[in-house]
Design an enzyme around this catalytic site. Structure first.
Site, short mmCIF file in Angstrom:
data_model
loop_
_atom_site.label_atom_id
_atom_site.label_comp_id
_atom_site.label_asym_id
_atom_site.label_seq_id
_atom_site.Cartn_x
_atom_site.Cartn_y
_atom_site.Cartn_z
N GLU A 1 -38.45 5.50 15.69
CA GLU A 1 -38.18 4.18 15.11
C GLU A 1 -38.85 3.06 15.88
O GLU A 1 -38.17 2.23 16.50
CB GLU A 1 -36.67 3.92 15.11
CG GLU A 1 -35.85 4.92 14.36
CD GLU A 1 -34.36 4.79 14.66
OE1 GLU A 1 -33.98 4.18 15.67
OE2 GLU A 1 -33.58 5.30 13.87
N PRO A 2 -40.16 2.99 15.89
CA PRO A 2 -40.82 1.91 16.62
C PRO A 2 -40.65 0.57 15.91
O PRO A 2 -40.81 0.48 14.69
CB PRO A 2 -42.30 2.32 16.63
CG PRO A 2 -42.44 3.24 15.46
CD PRO A 2 -41.12 3.89 15.21
N GLY A 3 -40.31 -0.45 16.66
CA GLY A 3 -40.23 -1.80 16.10
C GLY A 3 -41.31 -2.65 16.76
O GLY A 3 -42.31 -3.02 16.15
N TYR B 1 -35.06 -12.54 28.78
CA TYR B 1 -35.45 -11.31 29.49
C TYR B 1 -36.52 -11.55 30.55
O TYR B 1 -37.16 -10.61 31.00
CB TYR B 1 -36.05 -10.28 28.52
CG TYR B 1 -35.33 -10.11 27.20
CD1 TYR B 1 -34.06 -9.54 27.14
CD2 TYR B 1 -35.95 -10.50 26.02
CE1 TYR B 1 -33.43 -9.37 25.92
CE2 TYR B 1 -35.32 -10.32 24.79
CZ TYR B 1 -34.06 -9.76 24.76
OH TYR B 1 -33.44 -9.60 23.55
N CYS C 1 -33.95 -29.17 24.94
CA CYS C 1 -33.30 -29.87 26.05
C CYS C 1 -32.68 -28.88 27.01
O CYS C 1 -31.45 -28.80 27.13
CB CYS C 1 -32.26 -30.83 25.49
SG CYS C 1 -33.01 -32.04 24.41
N GLU C 2 -33.52 -28.08 27.65
CA GLU C 2 -33.09 -27.07 28.62
C GLU C 2 -34.21 -26.90 29.62
O GLU C 2 -35.36 -26.71 29.22
CB GLU C 2 -32.94 -25.69 27.93
CG GLU C 2 -31.97 -25.61 26.81
CD GLU C 2 -30.56 -25.26 27.25
OE1 GLU C 2 -30.38 -24.74 28.37
OE2 GLU C 2 -29.64 -25.53 26.47
N GLY D 1 -38.64 2.01 21.17
CA GLY D 1 -38.71 1.61 22.58
C GLY D 1 -40.09 1.67 23.20
O GLY D 1 -40.24 1.38 24.39
N TYR E 1 -39.47 -9.63 17.75
CA TYR E 1 -38.32 -10.24 18.41
C TYR E 1 -38.51 -11.72 18.77
O TYR E 1 -37.91 -12.21 19.72
CB TYR E 1 -37.92 -9.43 19.67
CG TYR E 1 -37.63 -7.99 19.36
CD1 TYR E 1 -36.56 -7.64 18.54
CD2 TYR E 1 -38.43 -6.96 19.86
CE1 TYR E 1 -36.29 -6.31 18.24
CE2 TYR E 1 -38.18 -5.63 19.56
CZ TYR E 1 -37.10 -5.32 18.74
OH TYR E 1 -36.85 -4.00 18.44
N1 LLP Z 1 -33.92 1.96 17.03
C1 LLP Z 1 -32.77 1.43 17.48
C2 LLP Z 1 -31.51 2.10 17.20
C3 LLP Z 1 -32.80 0.23 18.20
O1 LLP Z 1 -31.66 -0.28 18.66
C4 LLP Z 1 -34.03 -0.41 18.44
C5 LLP Z 1 -34.09 -1.67 19.17
C6 LLP Z 1 -35.20 0.16 17.94
C7 LLP Z 1 -35.11 1.36 17.25
C8 LLP Z 1 -36.56 -0.46 18.10
O2 LLP Z 1 -36.91 -0.61 19.44
P1 LLP Z 1 -38.41 -1.08 19.81
O3 LLP Z 1 -39.34 0.01 19.36
O4 LLP Z 1 -38.67 -2.33 19.09
O5 LLP Z 1 -38.38 -1.25 21.28
N2 LLP Z 1 -34.67 -8.22 21.52
C9 LLP Z 1 -35.18 -7.32 22.55
C10 LLP Z 1 -35.32 -5.92 22.04
C11 LLP Z 1 -34.04 -5.36 21.48
C12 LLP Z 1 -34.20 -3.97 20.92
C13 LLP Z 1 -32.98 -3.56 20.20
N3 LLP Z 1 -33.06 -2.28 19.58
C14 LLP Z 1 -36.50 -7.87 23.05
O6 LLP Z 1 -36.93 -8.92 22.60
O7 LLP Z 1 -37.10 -7.30 23.94
#
Ligand code: LLP
Length: 405
Positions: free
Chosen positions: A253-255, A297, A324-325, A211, A353
């Site tokens: 868990e950074p994504g 978002y 087409c939106e 997050g 994402y």
């Molecule tokens: N761990 C869990 C259990 C999660 O559900 C998520 C994200 C993460 C880690 C990684 O979160 P991050 O570090 O990337 O914020 N599609 C949306 C974001 C959805 C996130 C879902 N879960 C967007 O484009 O903003």
């Protein structure tokens, strides 16, 4: 375009802040086999949320013991696949999953399956509603309120199929403050202390999810991994001391914070429509099919004309896609040098994402993914062809006959 050096630097910054073995890259942000290999080389673990993500990681040769398997509705098949692969941990989301593991795990060879329980800590993170996850009214995890979490711990502790190793929570995404993490850590540690006192169950791992916010556009002020780590550690240590617990191993868990800043999307400018006194639309050869985030978002992005990067901005335009939106907008009101057909628009921070959420809406083929490193470019995701678009389709013989006639 993915900048490998940047991606690696983000992995390292998290590893240095949280320690060896404490960082799991959340693969949902961007998962291709080449990305898995980089993440593995950097010594991170990987959070996967589906059979497809698990398959990708295994196909890339990712060490299974470093995989954490997430998801709020894992199917029996997916759980069986995860057990067969020997994933490091299953992060159990709900009672149905506990029951499935109870049936499956004894059939799988070896000892009990190490699990974390995902809890909904009841915390409101200040971010977009669609990417909040930790609040009480959420589809994810066992609620702390109402005793579900206690019940899950009791079931897991009594089970001979699973071994309860720790707890997990994820409060949301694109968060710029440490306070919600401090609050989450405190709530989770209080719960760990309570179950230890009541049942003697020891929590060895505490996974506080991802997050961490990144910069997309002015107003976004990201913190460093160190700042988050310091706050989380402090709360965990203080709570552990107060309750006489051994501090659990802290995981994150950074994504987005790993993949996001490393990605740039390159578009070619096509049609330009000026409505005098109203707006100038600059259309590019992509849009919501490769980046749904502005539509979903209200996400904001910055961009430049890559082939005119040294020229001053002279006009305010809005960047639209080719779907087409009317909602297919990438950027509203951006100042750019004069845009002309053929210019290359580079939109930054699209590493997370975008590609994984891409669709073939309007039958747009997905773009290629290119990895750049030390002056060299390598294709890591082939551009879809028109043939790819129809490769899963079948025309029943009955319809073929009619056409042939
Ligand atoms: N761990 C869990 C259990 C999660 O559900 C998520 C994200 C993460 C880690 C990684 O979160 P991050 O570090 O990337 O914020 N599609 C949306 C974001 C959805 C996130 C879902 N879960 C967007 O484009 O903003």
């Amino acid at each position: 375009v993915v900048d490998e050096a940047h991606l690696r630097a983000r992995c390292r910054a998290f590893k240095e802040a949280f320690g060896e073995g404490a960082v799991l890259y959340a693969g949902k942000a961007l998962l291709l086999k080449a990305i898995c290999r980089i993440v593995a080389e950097e010594g991170l673990g990987l959070d996967v949320v589906s059979g497809g993500e698990l398959y990708t990681a295994l196909a890339a040769g990712f060490p299974p013991e470093r995989l954490y398997f997430h998801g709020n509705n894992k199917s029996e098949e997916e759980l069986a696949e995860a057990l067969a692969a020997g994933v490091g941990r299953i992060v159990v989301d709900n009672f149905h999953e506990l029951a499935l593991l109870g049936q499956l795990a004894p059939r799988a060879k070896g000892a009990r399956v190490p699990v974390l329980l995902r809890l909904a800590p009841g915390i409101e993170a200040h971010t977009h509603d669609y990417i909040k996850t930790g609040q009480l009214d959420s589809k994810f995890g066992f609620s702390l309120a109402g005793g579900q979490a206690e019940e899950a711990v009791a079931l897991a502790a009594a089970s001979n199929a699973v071994e309860l190793v720790g707890l997990h929570c994820h409060i949301g995404s694109q968060i710029f403050k440490t306070a919600p993490y401090a609050e989450a850590a405190a709530v989770m540690m209080d719960f760990a202390a309570r179950i230890w006192q009541q049942t003697g169950t020891v929590i060895r791992e505490l996974d506080l999810g991802g997050g961490f916010g990144i910069y997309y556009a002015p107003g976004d002020e990201p913190l460093s991994p160190r700042e988050y780590a310091a706050v989380m550690r402090e709360v965990v240590a203080a709570k552990a001391e107060a309750s006489g617990l051994v501090p659990p191993r802290l995981l994150v868990e950074p994504g987005r914070a790993i993949a996001g800043p490393a990605g740039t999307t390159l578009y070619t400018v096509g049609a330009i429509k000026e409505i005098p006194g109203v707006r100038k639309y600059v259309a590019v050869d992509g849009g919501m099919a490769d980046n749904i985030r502005p539509a979903l978002y209200q996400a904001r992005y910055e961009a430049l004309l890559a082939n005119k990067a040294d020229r001053p901005a002279v006009e305010k335009v809005s960047i639209t896609g080719k779907c087409c939106e009317s909602g297919d907008m990438l950027i509203w009101d951006i100042s750019l040098p004069k845009a002309e057909p053929g210019d290359i628009l580079a939109v930054s921070c699209t590493g997370a994402y975008c590609y994984p959420m891409a669709s073939n809406y309007n039958r747009l083929p997905r773009p290629a993914v290119v990895l750049v490193y030390e002056g060299e470019a390598a294709l890591i995701g082939r551009r879809e062809t028109y043939a790819d678009l129809v490769r899963l389709e079948v025309v029943p013989p009955r319809l073929q006959r009619r056409l042939a006639g």
